[in-house]
Design a protein around this motif. Structure first.
Motif, short mmCIF file in Angstrom:
data_model
loop_
_atom_site.label_atom_id
_atom_site.label_comp_id
_atom_site.label_asym_id
_atom_site.label_seq_id
_atom_site.Cartn_x
_atom_site.Cartn_y
_atom_site.Cartn_z
N SER A 130 0.82 -1.22 0.00
CA SER A 130 0.00 0.00 0.00
C SER A 130 0.85 1.28 0.00
O SER A 130 0.37 2.35 -0.34
N CYS A 142 -1.87 -2.55 5.20
CA CYS A 142 -3.29 -2.39 4.88
C CYS A 142 -4.09 -3.63 5.28
O CYS A 142 -5.28 -3.55 5.54
N GLY A 143 -3.43 -4.80 5.32
CA GLY A 143 -4.12 -6.03 5.68
C GLY A 143 -4.95 -6.61 4.54
O GLY A 143 -5.59 -7.64 4.68
ZN LIG Z 1 -0.94 -4.46 2.49
#
Ligand SMILES: [Zn+2]
Length: 388
Positions: A54, A60-61
């Motif tokens: 990101s 960001c997951g």
């Molecule tokens: Zn990420």
């Protein structure tokens, strides 16, 4: 972020974000701190910080790399943890020989749990050390380039088991750390920092993960279960969320029976209760409740001391406060500090000793003497021969 259900040590993330942003990652990092506070999850979050696409310093997951980290399947992460010996005969055998079919299934389950619960452990039966075979396998791949020329991370869980009970795996890892491959970061996670080799420590940056505070723990537990015993769990867990989560799965009756056992049989009125007390301790050792008994007993004893010296107002929960006051008034001559020492020493012995019956009897006898204010004699064979 990777784990939404992790109590985060913000100072750790602040420190690491500066390091990652400025591209100043050391070759080797040791993350240490108390058991059950989520150190491994912090390390996994750090991996995501390093790999996230990101562009943001907070992972960001959701990107491809974060998802791979989240599922513990990132090609650029080598995950190392203790394994049982299984069918391994020599240092050259593949670690695939370490696992029986049953353990293979168990491992898959533990890995899955780890992706969901930041406090779960990848512990397998008989896995007392990190095998030298794991480090030898690592050596075969670690000097090859990484996928997409990205960083490579070697994440070592329970890293003290490299060096304890034997040091061969630690020494083998040290050889790699002495001439580390490029763009490779070793993250060693441990709750037993002292057991690591000094030579490994001196080649690593050491970072402590701090225990969460009581308020955070209490709120966290309340999101899992509205429970009469939550204040007690918060107190007893002392930062160990793994224990706390285990306890939230129990019913009221579980804590009632543990408290009853302590009140009636460890603080026993008459020595006639001894056989029953020994039996109860033996049963609880078999079903794992002995952990809870000793942790609660320790908490009760420390609170009696605080109460007696008026250090802290322990009023939190009526039944618990009453328990403290009753016990402390009943045994006015007790040596509470020595009781705590005795409990701690026996907690370790119970974990390692096979002869629970004698262990339990010795503990209860000594504990009773201390409650009555009798000094414990140091055992000496001359004394014993003379008296007998
Ligand atoms: Zn990420």
């Amino acid at each position: 972020m990777i784990y939404k259900n992790l109590i985060r040590d913000n100072s750790f993330f602040e420190k690491m974000s500066v390091i990652v942003k400025n591209n100043r990652l050391p070759n080797s990092i040791i993350l240490y701190g108390d058991d059950g506070i989520g150190k491994e999850a912090h390390a996994i979050e750090l991996c995501a910080m390093i790999f996230c696409k990101s562009g943001d310093i907070k992972p960001c997951g959701e990107c491809y790399n974060c998802i791979k980290v989240k599922n513990l399947q990132n090609e650029n992460i080598s995950l190392i943890y203790p394994l049982p010996r299984g069918k391994i005969k020599s240092k050259n055998d593949s670690t695939s020989k370490a696992l029986s079919e049953k353990n293979r299934l168990l491992l898959a389950e533990r890995l899955k749990n780890k992706t969901l619960n930041p406090y779960s452990k990848i512990n397998l039966p008989g896995a007392n050390k990190i095998l030298i075979n794991s480090i030898r396998e690592l050596k075969k791949t670690i000097f090859l380039g990484s996928i997409n020329d990205n960083f490579k991370i070697v994440l070592i869980l329970d890293a003290h088991k490299l060096c304890h009970p034997t040091q061969e795996s630690g020494n083998s890892l040290l050889k790699i750390l002495e001439e580390p491959p490029k763009k490779t970061i070793f993250i060693l996670v441990t709750s037993e920092y002292d057991q690591l080799l000094d030579t490994i420590k001196s080649r690593s940056q050491t970072i402590k993960i701090n225990n969460p505070n009581t308020e955070l723990i209490s709120n966290y537990i309340n999101t899992y279960k509205e429970f009469h015993y939550n204040p007690l769990i918060t107190k007893m867990c002392n930062g160990n969320l793994r224990n706390a989560l285990d306890w939230t799965l129990k019913e009221d009756s579980y804590f009632e029976s543990i408290i009853h056992l302590i009140e009636k049989f460890i603080f026993m009125k008459s020595i006639n209760q001894m056989p029953k007390a020994i039996e109860l301790l033996q049963v609880s050792n078999k079903n794992g409740d002995v952990n809870t008994i000793f942790i609660l007993l320790n908490s009760i004893l420390s609170d009696i001391i605080k109460h007696n010296y008026l250090i802290e107002n322990i009023a939190e929960n009526n039944f618990y406060t009453n328990l403290i006051i009753n016990i402390s008034e009943k045994y006015k001559d007790a040596n509470w500090e020595k009781c705590i020492d005795l409990v701690n020493a026996n907690f370790m012995l119970f974990k390692s000793n096979a002869n629970y019956e004698i262990q339990a009897m010795n503990f209860l006898l000594d504990f009773n003497r201390l409650l009555k204010g009798v000094e414990l004699e140091v055992f000496s064979i001359e004394n014993w021969l003379y008296k007998n």
